[in-house]
Enzyme design. Structure first.
Site, PDB file in Angstrom:
ATOM      1  N   CYS A  21      53.195  55.150  73.471  1.00  0.00           N
ATOM      2  CA  CYS A  21      53.492  53.899  72.760  1.00  0.00           C
ATOM      3  C   CYS A  21      52.464  52.860  73.214  1.00  0.00           C
ATOM      4  CB  CYS A  21      54.934  53.449  73.003  1.00  0.00           C
ATOM      5  SG  CYS A  21      55.318  53.073  74.733  1.00  0.00           S
ATOM      6  N   ASP A  28      59.259  48.887  67.625  1.00  0.00           N
ATOM      7  CA  ASP A  28      59.054  48.323  68.966  1.00  0.00           C
ATOM      8  C   ASP A  28      60.240  47.413  69.313  1.00  0.00           C
ATOM      9  OD1 ASP A  28      58.236  47.058  71.233  1.00  0.00           O
ATOM     10  OD2 ASP A  28      56.295  46.418  70.436  1.00  0.00           O
ATOM     11  N   ARG A  75      59.444  52.477  74.698  1.00  0.00           N
ATOM     12  CA  ARG A  75      59.708  53.624  73.828  1.00  0.00           C
ATOM     13  C   ARG A  75      59.270  54.954  74.416  1.00  0.00           C
ATOM     14  NH1 ARG A  75      56.612  51.136  68.920  1.00  0.00           N
ATOM     15  NH2 ARG A  75      55.488  50.296  70.709  1.00  0.00           N
TER      16      ARG A  75
HETATM   17  P1  4NP Z   1      56.484  49.830  74.331  1.00  0.00           P
HETATM   18  O1  4NP Z   1      56.943  48.302  74.179  1.00  0.00           O
HETATM   19  O2  4NP Z   1      55.158  49.965  73.620  1.00  0.00           O
HETATM   20  O3  4NP Z   1      57.582  50.567  73.627  1.00  0.00           O
HETATM   21  O4  4NP Z   1      56.413  50.119  75.813  1.00  0.00           O
HETATM   22  C1  4NP Z   1      56.117  47.232  74.482  1.00  0.00           C
HETATM   23  C2  4NP Z   1      55.956  46.835  75.788  1.00  0.00           C
HETATM   24  C3  4NP Z   1      55.165  45.743  76.072  1.00  0.00           C
HETATM   25  C4  4NP Z   1      54.540  45.061  75.046  1.00  0.00           C
HETATM   26  C5  4NP Z   1      54.688  45.460  73.734  1.00  0.00           C
HETATM   27  C6  4NP Z   1      55.486  46.560  73.446  1.00  0.00           C
HETATM   28  N1  4NP Z   1      53.747  43.933  75.349  1.00  0.00           N
HETATM   29  O5  4NP Z   1      53.230  43.308  74.400  1.00  0.00           O
HETATM   30  O6  4NP Z   1      53.575  43.586  76.519  1.00  0.00           O
END
Ligand code: 4NP
Length: 157
Positions: free
Chosen positions: A11, A126, A17
């Site tokens: 991800c 997300d 995720r």
């Molecule tokens: P992930 O979620 O991709 O599912 O781990 C996110 C975690 C952090 C961020 C965006 C999505 N961020 O912008 O910091």
């Protein structure tokens, strides 16, 4: 290439995720008696070395799995040589993976929900900026994806 299936979930941050997809895959593979290597990574670098988001840890714990020891890392080109399956959680990360993949690398690259009948081409949303309940939807999605992948890798599908 490895001698058994090796699945990497990817991800953006590797704190919401993809750690949940990793946890769901470990649980489903263990239930099915399938010997697999499983890992997760992010295309972004911001959270490298960090534990999963507290809300991701909480939904995993509600489902009986402790992911507090997981640590975020960034995907690297060598991952396409060491994993048989590189599985993106959404389209942006799929595009980043396809751009990073070295020419001739054997890993199959897909979207997680491609492995769920009737949901091919869909993204796992997300949950990072949303409500806490979004993490339950994430858990349901990654569990469905993990079940589909395990069925395929077991030769059932
Ligand atoms: P992930 O979620 O991709 O599912 O781990 C996110 C975690 C952090 C961020 C965006 C999505 N961020 O912008 O910091």
């Amino acid at each position: 290439m490895p001698d058994r299936p090796a699945v990497l979930f990817v991800c953006l941050g590797n704190i919401c995720r993809s750690p949940l997809a990793e946890a769901a895959m470990r649980a489903e593979a263990s239930r099915a008696g399938l010997d697999l290597l499983v890992d997760s990574a992010g295309t972004g670098h911001w959270h490298v070395g960090k534990a999963p988001d507290r809300r991701a840890q909480a939904v995993a714990a509600r489902n009986g799995i402790d992911i507090s020891g997981y640590r975020a890392r960034q995907v690297v080109r060598e991952d396409f040589l060491h994993f048989t399956h590189v599985v993106a959680l959404d389209h942006d990360n799929l595009a980043r993976l396809l751009a990073l993949r070295p020419a001739g690398a054997g890993a199959e690259v897909s979207l997680l929900l491609d492995h769920v009948p009737g949901r091919a081409g869909e993204a796992v949303a997300d949950p990072y900026y949303g409500e806490a309940a979004g993490f339950d939807t994430t858990w349901a999605d990654v569990t469905a994806g993990a079940r589909g992948l395990v069925a395929r890798l077991s030769g059932v599908l």
